[in-house]
Design a protein around this motif. Structure first.
Motif, short mmCIF file in Angstrom:
data_model
loop_
_atom_site.label_atom_id
_atom_site.label_comp_id
_atom_site.label_asym_id
_atom_site.label_seq_id
_atom_site.Cartn_x
_atom_site.Cartn_y
_atom_site.Cartn_z
N ASP A 1 32.97 33.04 43.85
CA ASP A 1 32.48 33.63 45.12
C ASP A 1 33.47 34.74 45.49
O ASP A 1 33.98 34.81 46.59
CB ASP A 1 32.36 32.57 46.22
N ALA A 2 33.69 35.60 44.57
CA ALA A 2 34.64 36.71 44.49
C ALA A 2 35.30 37.17 45.80
O ALA A 2 34.90 38.13 46.43
CB ALA A 2 34.00 37.90 43.78
N GLY A 3 36.38 36.44 46.11
CA GLY A 3 37.27 36.84 47.20
C GLY A 3 38.59 37.27 46.60
O GLY A 3 38.70 37.49 45.38
N HIS A 4 39.64 37.36 47.43
CA HIS A 4 40.93 37.89 46.95
C HIS A 4 41.55 37.03 45.85
O HIS A 4 42.02 37.56 44.84
CB HIS A 4 41.90 37.99 48.14
N ASP A 5 41.56 35.71 46.04
CA ASP A 5 42.20 34.88 45.00
C ASP A 5 41.32 34.76 43.76
O ASP A 5 41.83 34.62 42.64
CB ASP A 5 42.60 33.51 45.56
N ASP A 6 40.00 34.87 43.95
CA ASP A 6 39.10 34.94 42.79
C ASP A 6 39.44 36.19 41.96
O ASP A 6 39.50 36.15 40.73
CB ASP A 6 37.64 35.04 43.22
N ALA A 7 39.67 37.30 42.66
CA ALA A 7 39.97 38.57 41.99
C ALA A 7 41.22 38.42 41.14
O ALA A 7 41.26 38.84 39.97
CB ALA A 7 40.15 39.68 43.03
N LEU A 8 42.22 37.77 41.69
CA LEU A 8 43.48 37.58 40.94
C LEU A 8 43.22 36.71 39.71
O LEU A 8 43.71 36.99 38.61
CB LEU A 8 44.51 36.91 41.86
N ALA A 9 42.39 35.68 39.89
CA ALA A 9 42.06 34.78 38.77
C ALA A 9 41.33 35.54 37.66
O ALA A 9 41.67 35.42 36.48
CB ALA A 9 41.20 33.62 39.28
N ILE A 10 40.35 36.32 38.03
CA ILE A 10 39.55 37.07 37.05
C ILE A 10 40.41 38.11 36.34
O ILE A 10 40.39 38.23 35.10
CB ILE A 10 38.32 37.71 37.73
N LEU A 11 41.27 38.79 37.09
CA LEU A 11 42.17 39.80 36.47
C LEU A 11 43.14 39.11 35.51
O LEU A 11 43.41 39.60 34.41
CB LEU A 11 42.92 40.58 37.55
#
Ligand code: RIB
Ligand code: CA
Length: 304
Positions: free
Chosen positions: A9-19
């Motif tokens: 559910d692409a939030g800030h910590d999701d973004a870090l995980a995906i990167l």
């Protein structure tokens, strides 16, 4: 390389995980599927495209899923702001809603039997819908790594429940009953290891430095305002790190059921702790993480 699918559910910590997962170059990322949670389905899908395209990985397909939980109205997070990724310039991001995440999950898992690790870093609606549509699916998954739950600590969305489970407790109930190896990364281990801008400063000079500093500055503001904690609770990046380095985690088998009826306890991950009770272990739960290793590997991978 290990095959993974990321449901987010692409939030800030999701973004870090995906990167982290992309930059590690350790995985064959078969797909990213999106689910409403940190923000609306449309916003989180746009955010997922933003993150993927920023990492120049337009080869990774993104499939959007459901805009609301199985049976309940959608409750959004607040810490990530209205867009779900406040602080980022999301104005001209090209994105597509396919509304077929469950169908794509079924297809990909069936095409790669027992070879896919599913990382869930949002509410479990898409996974539950895929399991309902294809009851054989749990038996074809290698494992599910779930960011969610609160074991011995308070919740972050009500007194006892963690957000991802709180948003769609019926979906979580289906997933926790499913016969598939589950690793759970609960708030307990994440709250003990906030990251600070000084940690992210170590990215200075790398291509992701400006983006991550901007993202984390915004996220730290949100966490402080709404969760009262200093620093970035990078829940999803810790869950993603389990796929990279499981040895950095201490796991404990637990028997967990999901509260779907409680007025005050909706979404609680209720653990059987009675000594004499017969335990039906249905998840390996992270009880300890090597913070030093996590931070050094996170920075090393993101600097690649
Ligand atoms: O409770 C933390 C979880 O809820 C994280 O996945 C965060 O991104 C939000 O989805
Ligand atoms: Ca998330």
């Amino acid at each position: 390389m290990k095959n993974i699918i990321i449901d987010t559910d692409a939030g800030h910590d999701d973004a870090l995980a995906i990167l982290l997962l992309i930059k590690s170059r350790a995985f064959n990322i078969k797909a990213i599927t999106t689910v409403a949670g940190n923000s609306t389905l449309e916003n989180v899908t746009r955010n997922a495209f933003f993150i993927r395209d920023f990492a120049a990985r337009t080869d990774i397909p993104i499939y959007s899923g459901y805009e609301k939980p199985l049976k309940r109205e959608l409750v959004l997070a607040v810490v990530h702001g209205a867009s779900g990724l406040d602080g980022m310039n999301l104005a001209n991001i090209q994105y597509k809603l396919t509304h077929d995440a469950d169908k794509q999950l079924i297809r990909l898992i069936k095409e790669n039997p027992n070879k896919i690790s599913l990382l869930t870093i949002g509410p479990l609606t898409n996974i539950a819908r895929a399991f309902l549509k294809e009851p054989k699916l749990p038996g074809l998954l290698k494992q599910i790594v779930i960011m969610g739950g609160a074991i011995d600590c308070c919740g972050n969305k009500n007194r006892v429940a963690e957000f991802n489970i709180f948003v769609d407790p019926e979906a979580a109930d289906i997933v926790f009953r499913a016969k598939v190896p589950k690793v759970l990364i609960p708030i307990d281990v994440c709250s003990d290891m906030p990251l600070f801008l000084s940690d992210f400063e170590k990215l200075h000079g790398s291509e992701l430095y400006a983006l991550i500093m901007k993202m984390m500055r915004e996220f730290i503001k949100g966490i402080e305002a709404y969760e009262g904690t200093k620093g970035a609770l990078v829940y999803d990046a810790i869950a993603a790190y389990y796929l990279l380095n499981p040895k950095a985690f201490v796991l404990k088998p637990m028997d967990i059921v999901i509260e779907t009826k409680g007025e005050y306890t909706r979404g609680m991950t209720v653990v059987e702790k009675r000594i004499a009770a017969k335990k039906m272990h249905n998840a390996e739960v992270a009880v300890k993480v090597n913070r030093e290793k996590f931070v050094s590997d996170l920075i090393k991978m993101l600097r690649k």
